[in-house]
Design a protein around this motif. Structure first.
Motif, PDB file in Angstrom:
ATOM      1  N   MET A 172     -93.488 -81.151  22.362  1.00  0.00           N
ATOM      2  CA  MET A 172     -94.451 -82.081  22.922  1.00  0.00           C
ATOM      3  C   MET A 172     -93.878 -83.489  22.978  1.00  0.00           C
ATOM      4  N   LEU A 173     -93.196 -83.904  21.911  1.00  0.00           N
ATOM      5  CA  LEU A 173     -92.586 -85.235  21.882  1.00  0.00           C
ATOM      6  C   LEU A 173     -91.493 -85.363  22.942  1.00  0.00           C
ATOM      7  N   THR A 174     -90.711 -84.290  23.126  1.00  0.00           N
ATOM      8  CA  THR A 174     -89.670 -84.291  24.164  1.00  0.00           C
ATOM      9  C   THR A 174     -90.294 -84.448  25.538  1.00  0.00           C
ATOM     10  N   ASP A 175     -91.388 -83.753  25.763  1.00  0.00           N
ATOM     11  CA  ASP A 175     -92.059 -83.817  27.057  1.00  0.00           C
ATOM     12  C   ASP A 175     -92.653 -85.193  27.310  1.00  0.00           C
ATOM     13  N   LEU A 176     -93.193 -85.829  26.257  1.00  0.00           N
ATOM     14  CA  LEU A 176     -93.764 -87.166  26.410  1.00  0.00           C
ATOM     15  C   LEU A 176     -92.689 -88.199  26.750  1.00  0.00           C
ATOM     16  N   MET A 177     -91.490 -88.012  26.210  1.00  0.00           N
ATOM     17  CA  MET A 177     -90.408 -88.968  26.446  1.00  0.00           C
ATOM     18  C   MET A 177     -89.687 -88.743  27.767  1.00  0.00           C
ATOM     19  N   SER A 178     -89.766 -87.542  28.325  1.00  0.00           N
ATOM     20  CA  SER A 178     -89.035 -87.238  29.554  1.00  0.00           C
ATOM     21  C   SER A 178     -89.751 -87.808  30.770  1.00  0.00           C
ATOM     22  N   GLN A 179     -88.976 -88.140  31.803  1.00  0.00           N
ATOM     23  CA  GLN A 179     -89.531 -88.697  33.029  1.00  0.00           C
ATOM     24  C   GLN A 179     -90.156 -87.604  33.903  1.00  0.00           C
ATOM     25  N   LYS A 180     -89.487 -86.448  33.975  1.00  0.00           N
ATOM     26  CA  LYS A 180     -89.989 -85.329  34.771  1.00  0.00           C
ATOM     27  C   LYS A 180     -90.607 -84.293  33.842  1.00  0.00           C
ATOM     28  N   LYS A 181     -91.872 -84.036  34.038  1.00  0.00           N
ATOM     29  CA  LYS A 181     -92.576 -83.049  33.213  1.00  0.00           C
ATOM     30  C   LYS A 181     -92.488 -81.692  33.907  1.00  0.00           C
ATOM     31  N   MET A 182     -91.661 -80.799  33.382  1.00  0.00           N
ATOM     32  CA  MET A 182     -91.470 -79.494  34.003  1.00  0.00           C
ATOM     33  C   MET A 182     -91.857 -78.386  33.033  1.00  0.00           C
ATOM     34  N   ILE A 183     -92.446 -77.310  33.596  1.00  0.00           N
ATOM     35  CA  ILE A 183     -92.847 -76.159  32.800  1.00  0.00           C
ATOM     36  C   ILE A 183     -92.631 -74.904  33.637  1.00  0.00           C
ATOM     37  N   PRO A 184     -92.037 -73.843  33.073  1.00  0.00           N
ATOM     38  CA  PRO A 184     -91.873 -72.586  33.824  1.00  0.00           C
ATOM     39  C   PRO A 184     -93.229 -71.969  34.143  1.00  0.00           C
ATOM     40  N   PHE A 185     -93.252 -71.124  35.169  1.00  0.00           N
ATOM     41  CA  PHE A 185     -94.508 -70.527  35.611  1.00  0.00           C
ATOM     42  C   PHE A 185     -95.148 -69.686  34.503  1.00  0.00           C
ATOM     43  N   TYR A 186     -94.350 -68.864  33.815  1.00  0.00           N
ATOM     44  CA  TYR A 186     -94.915 -68.002  32.767  1.00  0.00           C
ATOM     45  C   TYR A 186     -95.471 -68.834  31.616  1.00  0.00           C
ATOM     46  N   ALA A 187     -94.816 -69.962  31.314  1.00  0.00           N
ATOM     47  CA  ALA A 187     -95.297 -70.845  30.249  1.00  0.00           C
ATOM     48  C   ALA A 187     -96.578 -71.548  30.685  1.00  0.00           C
ATOM     49  N   CYS A 188     -96.692 -71.839  31.968  1.00  0.00           N
ATOM     50  CA  CYS A 188     -97.901 -72.469  32.505  1.00  0.00           C
ATOM     51  C   CYS A 188     -99.092 -71.518  32.370  1.00  0.00           C
ATOM     52  N   ILE A 189     -98.875 -70.243  32.720  1.00  0.00           N
ATOM     53  CA  ILE A 189     -99.938 -69.245  32.590  1.00  0.00           C
ATOM     54  C   ILE A 189    -100.296 -69.038  31.117  1.00  0.00           C
ATOM     55  N   MET A 190     -99.304 -69.057  30.251  1.00  0.00           N
ATOM     56  CA  MET A 190     -99.557 -68.894  28.816  1.00  0.00           C
ATOM     57  C   MET A 190    -100.365 -70.086  28.282  1.00  0.00           C
ATOM     58  N   GLN A 191    -100.023 -71.268  28.732  1.00  0.00           N
ATOM     59  CA  GLN A 191    -100.752 -72.464  28.314  1.00  0.00           C
ATOM     60  C   GLN A 191    -102.198 -72.392  28.798  1.00  0.00           C
ATOM     61  N   LEU A 192    -102.386 -71.955  30.033  1.00  0.00           N
ATOM     62  CA  LEU A 192    -103.726 -71.790  30.598  1.00  0.00           C
ATOM     63  C   LEU A 192    -104.546 -70.802  29.774  1.00  0.00           C
ATOM     64  N   HIS A 193    -103.902 -69.681  29.404  1.00  0.00           N
ATOM     65  CA  HIS A 193    -104.592 -68.648  28.650  1.00  0.00           C
ATOM     66  C   HIS A 193    -105.035 -69.157  27.277  1.00  0.00           C
ATOM     67  N   PHE A 194    -104.124 -69.779  26.544  1.00  0.00           N
ATOM     68  CA  PHE A 194    -104.461 -70.200  25.184  1.00  0.00           C
ATOM     69  C   PHE A 194    -105.438 -71.373  25.171  1.00  0.00           C
ATOM     70  N   PHE A 195    -105.379 -72.213  26.195  1.00  0.00           N
ATOM     71  CA  PHE A 195    -106.345 -73.311  26.262  1.00  0.00           C
ATOM     72  C   PHE A 195    -107.762 -72.774  26.401  1.00  0.00           C
ATOM     73  N   HIS A 196    -107.953 -71.813  27.316  1.00  0.00           N
ATOM     74  CA  HIS A 196    -109.286 -71.254  27.519  1.00  0.00           C
ATOM     75  C   HIS A 196    -109.665 -70.295  26.394  1.00  0.00           C
ATOM     76  N   PHE A 197    -108.686 -69.644  25.805  1.00  0.00           N
ATOM     77  CA  PHE A 197    -108.947 -68.753  24.676  1.00  0.00           C
ATOM     78  C   PHE A 197    -109.527 -69.544  23.506  1.00  0.00           C
ATOM     79  N   LEU A 198    -108.843 -70.610  23.130  1.00  0.00           N
ATOM     80  CA  LEU A 198    -109.288 -71.411  21.986  1.00  0.00           C
ATOM     81  C   LEU A 198    -110.533 -72.231  22.324  1.00  0.00           C
ATOM     82  N   GLY A 199    -110.608 -72.698  23.575  1.00  0.00           N
ATOM     83  CA  GLY A 199    -111.762 -73.498  23.975  1.00  0.00           C
ATOM     84  C   GLY A 199    -113.054 -72.699  23.999  1.00  0.00           C
TER      85      GLY A 199
END
Length: 229
Positions: A1-28
């Motif tokens: 997370m800290l690496t992503d905050l410091m980087s200029q380009k915020k990039m995420i692979p497609f599978y990681a994006c879907i995983m993030q979507l899943h866990f956000f709605h799962f926990l929410g």
């Protein structure tokens, strides 16, 4: 997370994006379920204080918690599976600070009407149903409060549910505003602002709201204020 905050380009692979979507709605959605059962817990604590430990036994609490986690998992699974089956040809810039359903669906190059219907239907039904059950619990709580004759007794009863009521108001208001409304380019900007409330501010306030009910925390906070003044 800290690496992503410091980087200029915020990039995420497609599978990681879907995983993030899943866990956000799962926990929410699990949290929404827990809020609903917590409102019933507050009702039992106020209306049946002497029978509280019997009614809210370990098995009942474990059942409530398990039910919340199971509903949350399958609710998130529907959205993550349906989103992962879409075709994405570009542009691939998510107009959000995390991979949520609406911003990702707006990048798809195929028909997403079914996805939006599922989002409004399933997520909307889950949020509104849990909100109605929570409101119902507080209606019964208000009836119990009206029967308490002493002001000190009413004050103690209100302190039991004040923290939960504050968090629920913040959580449900922004969640329903975000996921029940139709999606447009302008609404995505408003959704992003609302998401800051229920994904950042509310979780940060949770420990403060709940611990301020603790007498030791209150006394320590008062001593701290006296020291600075």
């Amino acid at each position: 997370m800290l690496t992503d905050l410091m980087s200029q380009k915020k990039m995420i692979p497609f599978y990681a994006c879907i995983m993030q979507l899943h866990f956000f709605h799962f926990l929410g959605s699990t949290e929404v379920g827990l809020f609903t059962f917590m409102s019933y817990d507050r009702y039992v604590a106020i209306s049946h204080p002497l029978r509280y430990s019997t009614i809210m036994s370990y098995k009942v609490c474990f059942g409530f918690a398990s039910c919340s986690w199971i509903i949350g998992f399958f609710h998130a699974l529907v959205h993550s599976v349906m989103t992962s089956r879409l075709t994405f040809c570009g542009p691939n810039i998510v107009r959000h600070f995390f991979c949520d359903v609406k911003p990702v669906l707006n990048l798809a190059s195929t028909d997403v009407s079914l996805n939006f219907k599922l989002l409004a239907g399933i997520t909307g039904t889950l949020a509104i149903t849990s909100l109605m059950l929570t409101v119902l619990s507080y209606i019964f709580i208000s009836k119990c409060l009206s029967k308490i004759k002493t002001s000190q007794g009413r004050k103690r009863a209100l302190s039991t549910c004040s923290g939960h009521f504050t968090v629920v108001t913040l959580q449900y208001g922004t969640s329903i505003f975000t996921y029940v409304r139709p999606s447009t380019n302008d609404s995505l900007d408003r959704d992003r602002a609302a998401a800051i409330m229920f994904s950042v501010i509310t979780p940060a306030l949770n420990p403060i709201i709940y611990t301020l009910r603790n007498s030791d925390i209150k006394n320590a906070f008062k001593k701290l204020l006296k020291r600075y003044h």
